[in-house]
Design a protein around this motif. Structure first.
Motif, PDB file in Angstrom:
ATOM      1  N   UNK A 115      53.974  17.793  32.233  1.00 27.07           N
ATOM      2  CA  UNK A 115      54.365  19.105  32.762  1.00 27.07           C
ATOM      3  C   UNK A 115      55.145  18.854  34.049  1.00 27.07           C
ATOM      4  N   UNK A 116      56.139  19.700  34.313  1.00 22.29           N
ATOM      5  CA  UNK A 116      56.958  19.528  35.516  1.00 22.29           C
ATOM      6  C   UNK A 116      56.718  20.705  36.458  1.00 22.29           C
ATOM      7  N   UNK A 117      56.527  20.393  37.742  1.00 20.09           N
ATOM      8  CA  UNK A 117      56.201  21.393  38.747  1.00 20.09           C
ATOM      9  C   UNK A 117      57.394  21.586  39.681  1.00 20.09           C
ATOM     10  N   UNK A 118      57.764  22.852  39.904  1.00 20.42           N
ATOM     11  CA  UNK A 118      58.882  23.195  40.773  1.00 20.42           C
ATOM     12  C   UNK A 118      58.378  24.136  41.870  1.00 20.42           C
ATOM     13  N   UNK A 119      57.923  23.586  43.010  1.00 22.70           N
ATOM     14  CA  UNK A 119      57.426  24.432  44.088  1.00 22.70           C
ATOM     15  C   UNK A 119      58.527  24.810  45.085  1.00 22.70           C
ATOM     16  N   UNK A 120      58.279  25.887  45.783  1.00 23.83           N
ATOM     17  CA  UNK A 120      59.085  26.382  46.893  1.00 23.83           C
ATOM     18  C   UNK A 120      58.110  26.783  47.982  1.00 23.83           C
ATOM     19  N   UNK A 142      44.590  20.987  42.648  1.00 24.10           N
ATOM     20  CA  UNK A 142      44.222  22.303  42.119  1.00 24.10           C
ATOM     21  C   UNK A 142      44.320  22.354  40.596  1.00 24.10           C
ATOM     22  N   UNK A 143      45.147  21.486  40.029  1.00 24.14           N
ATOM     23  CA  UNK A 143      45.258  21.379  38.578  1.00 24.14           C
ATOM     24  C   UNK A 143      44.894  19.950  38.176  1.00 24.14           C
ATOM     25  N   UNK A 144      44.484  19.786  36.927  1.00 29.84           N
ATOM     26  CA  UNK A 144      44.361  18.431  36.410  1.00 29.84           C
ATOM     27  C   UNK A 144      45.209  18.323  35.151  1.00 29.84           C
ATOM     28  N   UNK A 145      45.568  17.124  34.809  1.00 31.65           N
ATOM     29  CA  UNK A 145      46.561  16.888  33.752  1.00 31.65           C
ATOM     30  C   UNK A 145      46.085  17.220  32.352  1.00 31.65           C
ATOM     31  N   UNK A 146      44.783  17.506  32.191  1.00 33.97           N
ATOM     32  CA  UNK A 146      44.281  17.812  30.848  1.00 33.97           C
ATOM     33  C   UNK A 146      43.834  19.258  30.689  1.00 33.97           C
ATOM     34  N   UNK A 147      43.932  20.065  31.747  1.00 33.19           N
ATOM     35  CA  UNK A 147      43.506  21.460  31.572  1.00 33.19           C
ATOM     36  C   UNK A 147      44.515  22.214  30.711  1.00 33.19           C
ATOM     37  N   UNK A 148      44.063  23.253  30.002  1.00 32.55           N
ATOM     38  CA  UNK A 148      44.907  23.917  29.005  1.00 32.55           C
ATOM     39  C   UNK A 148      46.236  24.458  29.525  1.00 32.55           C
ATOM     40  N   UNK A 149      46.340  24.876  30.774  1.00 36.97           N
ATOM     41  CA  UNK A 149      47.589  25.416  31.299  1.00 36.97           C
ATOM     42  C   UNK A 149      48.588  24.364  31.734  1.00 36.97           C
ATOM     43  N   UNK A 163      46.781  30.388  32.020  1.00 36.75           N
ATOM     44  CA  UNK A 163      47.403  30.019  33.297  1.00 36.75           C
ATOM     45  C   UNK A 163      46.420  29.157  34.095  1.00 36.75           C
ATOM     46  N   UNK A 164      46.877  28.006  34.610  1.00 38.07           N
ATOM     47  CA  UNK A 164      45.971  27.119  35.340  1.00 38.07           C
ATOM     48  C   UNK A 164      45.678  27.600  36.761  1.00 38.07           C
ATOM     49  N   UNK A 165      44.701  26.958  37.355  1.00 33.99           N
ATOM     50  CA  UNK A 165      44.370  27.231  38.746  1.00 33.99           C
ATOM     51  C   UNK A 165      43.317  28.309  38.891  1.00 33.99           C
ATOM     52  N   UNK A 166      43.043  28.673  40.145  1.00 34.72           N
ATOM     53  CA  UNK A 166      42.023  29.679  40.414  1.00 34.72           C
ATOM     54  C   UNK A 166      42.505  31.078  40.018  1.00 34.72           C
TER      55      UNK A 166
END
Length: 171
Positions: A115-120, A142-149, A163-166
């Protein structure tokens, strides 16, 4: 964070801010993100004095797959020329915050770690808020590489996407 090194945008609690993603930040017609890079949009806030470290972040927005429109949040961002409108909560404390916006591109996410993350990030100064006490989380880890999102085969359809995270802060 040193507030003298950047502009801080004033925001009234309960109002909307528009965040943008662009490859080159040159024009609205800029190639925002590849059409293949579909996925969710997430927005977090943290008090500026925390420098974003430790348990300082709370989620204020998330959008994954819109079943009615058959579109991912990234499709909507592309449709809006790179723009996403987000409402700032009213039940937080007045003060300066880091605003972190994020796109997770799922085009290769059927493979763990792809998965690729694009933060601002932006700095905002919130006024007109009532007090609030959102649950805080560390952004690091906050995320791990195996969670469904994060590990997800988008070719099987977005309707089942989690959607991942809290959870989004809801007073």
């Amino acid at each position: 964070m040193d507030p003298s090194l950047t502009e801080i945008m004033p925001v009234v609690a309960g109002s909307e801010v528009v965040v943008e993603w662009h490859h080159f930040n040159t024009t609205e017609s800029d190639n925002v993100i590849s059409p293949s890079h579909r996925g969710p949009c997430l927005v977090y806030m943290a008090p500026l004095e925390s420098n974003g470290l430790g348990n300082s972040w709370f989620k204020i927005y998330e959008q994954g797959f819109n079943v009615e429109r058959n579109m991912w949040c990234t499709d909507i961002v592309r449709e809006n020329h790179g723009k996403l409108t987000v409402k700032i909560p009213t039940q937080i404390n007045n003060g300066e915050y880091l605003l972190r916006t994020e796109i997770i591109a799922l085009h290769n996410a059927k493979t763990e770690g792809e998965a690729q993350f694009y933060p601002n990030c932006a700095q905002i100064s919130v006024t007109g808020a009532t007090s609030g006490n959102p649950e805080l989380y560390p952004i690091s880890g906050i995320y791990n590489s195996t969670e469904p999102g994060v590990l997800f085969n988008k070719h099987k359809g977005g309707a089942t996407y989690i959607i991942p995270g809290p959870p989004v802060y809801s007073p």
